[in-house]
Each structure stands twice: as C-alpha cells, then as structure tokens.
Design an enzyme around this catalytic site. Structure first.
Site, PDB file in Angstrom:
ATOM      1  N   ARG A   1       2.666  -3.502  12.712  1.00 57.71           N
ATOM      2  CA  ARG A   1       2.149  -3.650  14.082  1.00 57.71           C
ATOM      3  C   ARG A   1       2.741  -4.923  14.686  1.00 57.71           C
ATOM      4  O   ARG A   1       2.821  -5.966  14.023  1.00 57.71           O
ATOM      5  CB  ARG A   1       0.621  -3.748  14.097  1.00 57.71           C
ATOM      6  CG  ARG A   1      -0.114  -2.436  13.871  1.00 57.71           C
ATOM      7  CD  ARG A   1       0.049  -1.441  15.028  1.00 57.71           C
ATOM      8  NE  ARG A   1      -0.719  -0.221  14.833  1.00 57.71           N
ATOM      9  CZ  ARG A   1      -0.242   0.890  14.267  1.00 57.71           C
ATOM     10  NH1 ARG A   1       1.008   0.947  13.839  1.00 57.71           N
ATOM     11  NH2 ARG A   1      -1.016   1.959  14.152  1.00 57.71           N
TER      12      ARG A   1
ATOM     13  N   GLY B   1       0.859  -1.185   0.000  1.00 52.68           N
ATOM     14  CA  GLY B   1       0.000   0.000   0.000  1.00 52.68           C
ATOM     15  C   GLY B   1       0.891   1.229   0.000  1.00 52.68           C
ATOM     16  O   GLY B   1       1.978   1.233  -0.580  1.00 52.68           O
ATOM     17  N   ARG B   2       0.425   2.271   0.713  1.00 46.39           N
ATOM     18  CA  ARG B   2       1.163   3.544   0.693  1.00 46.39           C
ATOM     19  C   ARG B   2       2.605   3.376   1.163  1.00 46.39           C
ATOM     20  O   ARG B   2       3.555   3.798   0.496  1.00 46.39           O
ATOM     21  CB  ARG B   2       0.444   4.571   1.593  1.00 46.39           C
ATOM     22  CG  ARG B   2      -0.858   5.089   1.018  1.00 46.39           C
ATOM     23  CD  ARG B   2      -1.602   5.940   2.029  1.00 46.39           C
ATOM     24  NE  ARG B   2      -2.149   5.137   3.096  1.00 46.39           N
ATOM     25  CZ  ARG B   2      -3.444   4.808   3.224  1.00 46.39           C
ATOM     26  NH1 ARG B   2      -4.324   5.284   2.366  1.00 46.39           N
ATOM     27  NH2 ARG B   2      -3.857   4.054   4.209  1.00 46.39           N
ATOM     28  N   ILE B   3       2.815   2.749   2.316  1.00 46.49           N
ATOM     29  CA  ILE B   3       4.178   2.650   2.875  1.00 46.49           C
ATOM     30  C   ILE B   3       4.973   1.560   2.156  1.00 46.49           C
ATOM     31  O   ILE B   3       6.156   1.742   1.844  1.00 46.49           O
ATOM     32  CB  ILE B   3       4.117   2.400   4.396  1.00 46.49           C
ATOM     33  CG1 ILE B   3       3.399   3.576   5.077  1.00 46.49           C
ATOM     34  CG2 ILE B   3       5.526   2.225   4.978  1.00 46.49           C
ATOM     35  CD1 ILE B   3       3.070   3.359   6.549  1.00 46.49           C
TER      36      ILE B   3
ATOM     37  N   ARG C   1      -4.165  -8.886  -0.446  1.00 47.15           N
ATOM     38  CA  ARG C   1      -5.428  -9.577  -0.743  1.00 47.15           C
ATOM     39  C   ARG C   1      -5.839  -9.284  -2.184  1.00 47.15           C
ATOM     40  O   ARG C   1      -6.244 -10.150  -2.926  1.00 47.15           O
ATOM     41  CB  ARG C   1      -6.534  -9.096   0.198  1.00 47.15           C
ATOM     42  CG  ARG C   1      -6.451  -9.740   1.563  1.00 47.15           C
ATOM     43  CD  ARG C   1      -7.372  -9.047   2.509  1.00 47.15           C
ATOM     44  NE  ARG C   1      -7.158  -7.590   2.467  1.00 47.15           N
ATOM     45  CZ  ARG C   1      -7.793  -6.727   3.201  1.00 47.15           C
ATOM     46  NH1 ARG C   1      -8.715  -7.130   4.029  1.00 47.15           N
ATOM     47  NH2 ARG C   1      -7.538  -5.435   3.120  1.00 47.15           N
TER      48      ARG C   1
ATOM     49  N   HIS D   1       8.906   1.992  18.097  1.00 48.56           N
ATOM     50  CA  HIS D   1       7.754   2.494  17.329  1.00 48.56           C
ATOM     51  C   HIS D   1       7.946   3.966  16.942  1.00 48.56           C
ATOM     52  O   HIS D   1       7.200   4.835  17.398  1.00 48.56           O
ATOM     53  CB  HIS D   1       6.452   2.293  18.106  1.00 48.56           C
ATOM     54  CG  HIS D   1       5.241   2.305  17.216  1.00 48.56           C
ATOM     55  ND1 HIS D   1       4.127   1.544  17.458  1.00 48.56           N
ATOM     56  CD2 HIS D   1       4.958   2.987  16.072  1.00 48.56           C
ATOM     57  CE1 HIS D   1       3.219   1.754  16.519  1.00 48.56           C
ATOM     58  NE2 HIS D   1       3.717   2.635  15.659  1.00 48.56           N
ATOM     59  N   ILE D   2       8.947   4.198  16.080  1.00 53.77           N
ATOM     60  CA  ILE D   2       9.218   5.582  15.672  1.00 53.77           C
ATOM     61  C   ILE D   2       9.074   5.782  14.159  1.00 53.77           C
ATOM     62  O   ILE D   2       9.619   6.728  13.599  1.00 53.77           O
ATOM     63  CB  ILE D   2      10.639   6.025  16.090  1.00 53.77           C
ATOM     64  CG1 ILE D   2      11.679   4.992  15.638  1.00 53.77           C
ATOM     65  CG2 ILE D   2      10.740   6.256  17.591  1.00 53.77           C
ATOM     66  CD1 ILE D   2      12.924   5.609  15.100  1.00 53.77           C
ATOM     67  N   GLY D   3       8.322   4.877  13.516  1.00 51.87           N
ATOM     68  CA  GLY D   3       8.158   4.984  12.061  1.00 51.87           C
ATOM     69  C   GLY D   3       7.752   6.384  11.617  1.00 51.87           C
ATOM     70  O   GLY D   3       8.334   6.959  10.696  1.00 51.87           O
TER      71      GLY D   3
ATOM     72  N   GLU E   1       3.834  -3.243  23.540  1.00 53.52           N
ATOM     73  CA  GLU E   1       4.643  -2.029  23.542  1.00 53.52           C
ATOM     74  C   GLU E   1       4.355  -1.305  24.842  1.00 53.52           C
ATOM     75  O   GLU E   1       3.184  -1.172  25.192  1.00 53.52           O
ATOM     76  CB  GLU E   1       4.287  -1.138  22.347  1.00 53.52           C
ATOM     77  CG  GLU E   1       4.726  -1.781  21.038  1.00 53.52           C
ATOM     78  CD  GLU E   1       4.477  -0.916  19.803  1.00 53.52           C
ATOM     79  OE1 GLU E   1       3.995   0.226  19.952  1.00 53.52           O
ATOM     80  OE2 GLU E   1       4.761  -1.386  18.702  1.00 53.52           O
TER      81      GLU E   1
HETATM   82  N1  LIG Z   1       5.797   2.015  12.623  1.00 53.28           N
HETATM   83  C1  LIG Z   1       5.039   3.080  12.507  1.00 53.28           C
HETATM   84  O1  LIG Z   1       5.258   4.095  13.176  1.00 53.28           O
HETATM   85  C2  LIG Z   1       3.908   3.081  11.533  1.00 53.28           C
HETATM   86  C3  LIG Z   1       3.189   1.938  11.276  1.00 53.28           C
HETATM   87  N2  LIG Z   1       2.158   1.968  10.373  1.00 53.28           N
HETATM   88  C4  LIG Z   1       1.441   0.725  10.066  1.00 53.28           C
HETATM   89  O2  LIG Z   1       1.557   0.481   8.678  1.00 53.28           O
HETATM   90  C5  LIG Z   1       0.313   0.030   8.187  1.00 53.28           C
HETATM   91  C6  LIG Z   1       0.213   0.305   6.709  1.00 53.28           C
HETATM   92  O3  LIG Z   1       0.044   1.687   6.442  1.00 53.28           O
HETATM   93  P1  LIG Z   1      -0.290   2.193   4.963  1.00 53.28           P
HETATM   94  O4  LIG Z   1       0.731   1.702   4.002  1.00 53.28           O
HETATM   95  O5  LIG Z   1      -0.559   3.632   5.033  1.00 53.28           O
HETATM   96  O6  LIG Z   1      -1.657   1.388   4.682  1.00 53.28           O
HETATM   97  P2  LIG Z   1      -2.295   0.979   3.299  1.00 53.28           P
HETATM   98  O7  LIG Z   1      -3.726   0.687   3.583  1.00 53.28           O
HETATM   99  O8  LIG Z   1      -1.967   1.984   2.252  1.00 53.28           O
HETATM  100  O9  LIG Z   1      -1.521  -0.364   2.926  1.00 53.28           O
HETATM  101  C7  LIG Z   1      -1.766  -1.592   3.525  1.00 53.28           C
HETATM  102  C8  LIG Z   1      -1.784  -2.651   2.445  1.00 53.28           C
HETATM  103  O10 LIG Z   1      -1.943  -3.928   3.064  1.00 53.28           O
HETATM  104  C9  LIG Z   1      -2.833  -4.692   2.272  1.00 53.28           C
HETATM  105  N3  LIG Z   1      -3.449  -5.712   3.119  1.00 53.28           N
HETATM  106  C10 LIG Z   1      -4.409  -5.555   4.052  1.00 53.28           C
HETATM  107  N4  LIG Z   1      -4.720  -6.735   4.594  1.00 53.28           N
HETATM  108  C11 LIG Z   1      -3.921  -7.645   4.024  1.00 53.28           C
HETATM  109  C12 LIG Z   1      -3.762  -9.032   4.176  1.00 53.28           C
HETATM  110  N5  LIG Z   1      -4.535  -9.728   5.020  1.00 53.28           N
HETATM  111  N6  LIG Z   1      -2.831  -9.652   3.440  1.00 53.28           N
HETATM  112  C13 LIG Z   1      -2.085  -8.948   2.583  1.00 53.28           C
HETATM  113  N7  LIG Z   1      -2.190  -7.640   2.377  1.00 53.28           N
HETATM  114  C14 LIG Z   1      -3.102  -6.984   3.097  1.00 53.28           C
HETATM  115  C15 LIG Z   1      -3.831  -3.685   1.729  1.00 53.28           C
HETATM  116  O11 LIG Z   1      -4.446  -4.165   0.558  1.00 53.28           O
HETATM  117  C16 LIG Z   1      -2.932  -2.500   1.441  1.00 53.28           C
HETATM  118  O12 LIG Z   1      -2.403  -2.558   0.141  1.00 53.28           O
HETATM  119  C17 LIG Z   1      -0.715   0.755   9.063  1.00 53.28           C
HETATM  120  O13 LIG Z   1      -1.941   0.032   9.107  1.00 53.28           O
HETATM  121  C18 LIG Z   1      -0.037   0.820  10.402  1.00 53.28           C
HETATM  122  O14 LIG Z   1      -0.415  -0.285  11.191  1.00 53.28           O
HETATM  123  C19 LIG Z   1       1.824   3.109   9.729  1.00 53.28           C
HETATM  124  C20 LIG Z   1       2.502   4.269   9.972  1.00 53.28           C
HETATM  125  C21 LIG Z   1       3.595   4.382  10.891  1.00 53.28           C
HETATM  126  O1  LIG Z   2       1.912   3.664  13.907  1.00 53.33           O
HETATM  127  C1  LIG Z   2       1.590   4.719  13.472  1.00 53.33           C
HETATM  128  C2  LIG Z   2       0.478   4.927  12.597  1.00 53.33           C
HETATM  129  O2  LIG Z   2       0.328   6.065  12.095  1.00 53.33           O
HETATM  130  O3  LIG Z   2      -0.303   3.993  12.389  1.00 53.33           O
END
Ligand SMILES: NC(=O)C1=CN([C@@H]2O[C@H](COP(=O)(O)OP(=O)(O)OC[C@H]3O[C@@H](n4cnc5c(N)ncnc54)[C@H](O)[C@@H]3O)[C@@H](O)[C@H]2O)C=CC1
Ligand SMILES: O=CC(=O)O
Length: 328
Positions: free
Chosen positions: A241, A158-160, A181, A289-291, A270
C-alpha cells in the site's frame, strides 16, 4: 436463507462471481459507472441495501458505518482492507469478508518484475527510445546491476511475501531475511529465511520488498530515518500500500542517492499525478496498482467475494472473514 436480500455491488467486477450471485434469489444493484461512488453516493445507495460488495476504492469509514449500521455483511473484493474501519464494523456486528490468496502469485510476479525493472532501469530506458535519445550501443551508459546471490529483505512474510521470496530464491539463489511482528516459522525452513529486526532488515537488504498490510503501525514506516539506514545500492519495492512509504522522503532518499532505486505498484495518493517527480527518475519504475491484475486472480477474487455473501445468507458463516468474532 436467501430471500430477496438487496445487495449493492459497487464496481464492475468479473462475471465469474457476479454470475454466482445472479443464480440466487437476491435483488442485485450494479453501479454501472467506471468510477467509484463518492462517499455521499455510496452511503445514499447503501442505505437501501442489506449487503455490500465493495473494494479498496470505497471508503467504509466511521461516518459511513454510522449511516449504514443496518448492513448485514460487507464483502470486500481484495485481500487488503485498510479502506474499511474494521473495529467500527465489528462494534456494529457487521461481518467483513475478504479474498485472501486469490492474487498471491499475481502480486508476487509484479514485485519480482519491478525488482528486475528497477535494477536495470527498464522504464527510464524505454522512455529514451520514445524521445529519440537511443543513439548507439553505449558500453558505459545506464548500467544496472545483477541480482544473483543478493539479499532479499521482506517486510511482512505472509502469503504474498512468501511467493516473492520463493521466486527470488529459485531464480537468483538470493539470501532471504524478513521482519514480521511474529516469526513465520513454517516459511523459514523451506526458504532458509532468517527473522531480523526492522533496523537489520533496512541495513542488510539489497532488495527490500514490502508485503505487510497498511496499519497505523506500518503507515510511513519507510520514512527519512528508514531510508537513511538502507544501503546506497539498495532497491525499495512496494506492492502493498502506498502510505507505507512516505513519498517525499522516498524522493529525497533517491535524489540524495541514499538508495539506488525503487519499484512501486502502489502510491499515495492513487492515482499518482502524471507530473510526479518519481516518474522522471532513472531508477524508478511505477505501475498503477495492478498487483492482482490477471484474469485468473480477478476471477478468483470475484468468486470468493460472491461466495462470502452466499455462504453468509445460506449458513450464517463467512468462509473468508476478517472479524470472525462477530459471528462467534
Ligand atoms: N498491489 C496489489 O495489487 C496488491 C496489494 N496487496 C497488499 O499486500 C498486503 C499483503 O497481502 P497478504 O500477503 O495476502 O497478507 P498476509 O496477511 O498473508 O501477510 C502480511 C504479513 O505482514 C505481517 N505484518 C503485519 N503487520 C506487520 C508489521 N507491523 N510489521 C511487520 N510485519 C507485519 C503479517 O504478520 C503477515 O505475515 C495486503 O494487505 C495488501 O495491502 C495485496 C494484493 C494485491
Ligand atoms: O490491492 C489489492 C488487494 O487485493 O488488496
């Protein structure tokens, strides 16, 4: 219309967004302590407010929502919202806002950094200096491996995930495979990325980086069975997560050399305990957790979280909403 609505702001969030809220005729309550509220404190405070600006350390679960079904909007300062019972909020017709893409670059940087750090044992070797173990240049000691031309596997493109893949492709010419998926067709072409089954992702990846949301489907998806299928030379990266990997199984896989190393920005629970076994392992790098922990990302998250509330009261719409069906 904004007319004195009471907004509970659960943590100290960056001024960029809080200043936007202060310019409007809201009544704002700021939780001033550095720790999150306990569930009892959160429910007691939220009872007297119309809206909530919260984050991933706040449990917005069924008992909370049962007590606080009067809330008009919940605005989450994060892109992940696994701390919120979305089906229950939706049943109670509470719109939930979130802050997508504000931290995609910052989080991909952490995944990329952890990949290099784990491949070259950064954190462990840093500790050897602190403990006085650095004797002489050692031609054969603590050798890592190179990333050029390796295969990056992404769970959740996805985005990240896309930002991580872009970095690995341009820096190391890595081959990109992914499992989602649903296929991400718009990302496949520019990245030359190939969709594979989850089993193939496990088997083919040299680096396996997790970027999906935590859901019932992804909880503990990386368990003993999954780690067994990975290459003994593979590095597991999780910046999504903590509960997506089963920690005891990860420790066992590392101990038994079923995988080579791990880089984690997220843990379960955490905070991680300081005596956690993972912290003493040679090929493991853990961050707290500093992403999203850059000034740019946190300011933008704060602005988006504030704008979601302001737009809701001015227009009835929430620009970044998790459950749009509530406002349909
Ligand atoms: N470490 C940190 O500080 C941060 C952690 N995160 C985590 O990163 C996650 C992703 O963020 P984004 O990329 O913005 O979300 P997003 O929604 O753009 O990307 C997530 C991708 O995972 C796919 N997906 C969902 N369920 C799935 C499954 N069961 N099997 C395979 N693929 C699956 C989705 O289709 C999507 O393409 C967030 O939900 C968050 O938990 C986000 C920001 C900062
Ligand atoms: O873990 C951070 C988030 O934005 O989700």
């Amino acid at each position: 219309m904004i007319d004195g609505q009471k907004i509970l702001i659960t943590r100290k969030y960056p001024a960029a967004g809080m200043d936007l809220l202060k310019k409007e005729p809201f009544q704002l309550t700021f939780w001033e302590k550095d720790r999150p509220m306990t569930p009892a404190e959160l429910a007691a405070q939220a009872k007297n407010h119309d809206a909530l600006l919260c984050t991933l350390t706040d449990r917005i679960d069924q008992p909370f929502l049962a007590r606080c079904s009067h809330l008009e909007i919940i605005s989450q300062f994060a892109v992940g919202y696994d701390n919120i019972d979305i089906p229950e909020a939706t049943r109670k017709k509470i719109p939930v806002g979130f802050t997508p893409d504000a931290m995609s670059e910052a989080t991909a940087d952490i995944a990329f950094g952890l990949m290099i750090a784990a491949a070259r044992n950064f954190f462990f070797l840093h500790k050897t200096i602190l403990t006085g173990e650095w004797g002489y240049f050692n031609p054969t000691g603590h050798l890592g491996f190179e990333l050029k031309g390796k295969t990056l596997g992404i769970l959740g493109l996805g985005r990240i995930g896309v930002k991580m893949a872009e970095r690995c492709k341009s820096a190391y010419g890595m081959t990109i495979i992914y499992h989602n998926r649903n296929r991400n067709l718009s990302a496949e072409k520019p990245l030359d990325a190939r969709w594979v089954s989850f089993d193939q992702l496990l088997k083919q990846s040299d680096i396996l980086s997790v970027h999906c949301a935590l859901t019932p489907e992804t909880r503990h998806i990386f368990d003993a069975q999954a780690f067994k299928q990975m290459k003994p030379s593979a590095v597991f990266i999780n910046t999504a997560r903590g509960p997506i990997h089963h920690e005891p199984d990860l420790i066992q896989a590392l101990n038994q050399k079923q995988i080579w190393g791990a880089g984690l920005d997220v843990t379960d629970p955490e905070p991680m305990a300081p005596d956690n076994l993972l912290l003493s392992m040679e090929n493991v790098c853990v961050l707290p957790h500093i992403g999203s922990g850059t000034m740019e990302a946190r300011d933008q998250m704060s602005v988006l979280a504030a704008e979601n509330i302001i737009a809701f009261y001015k227009t009835g719409r929430v620009p970044h909403i998790v459950n749009p069906e509530v406002l349909a």
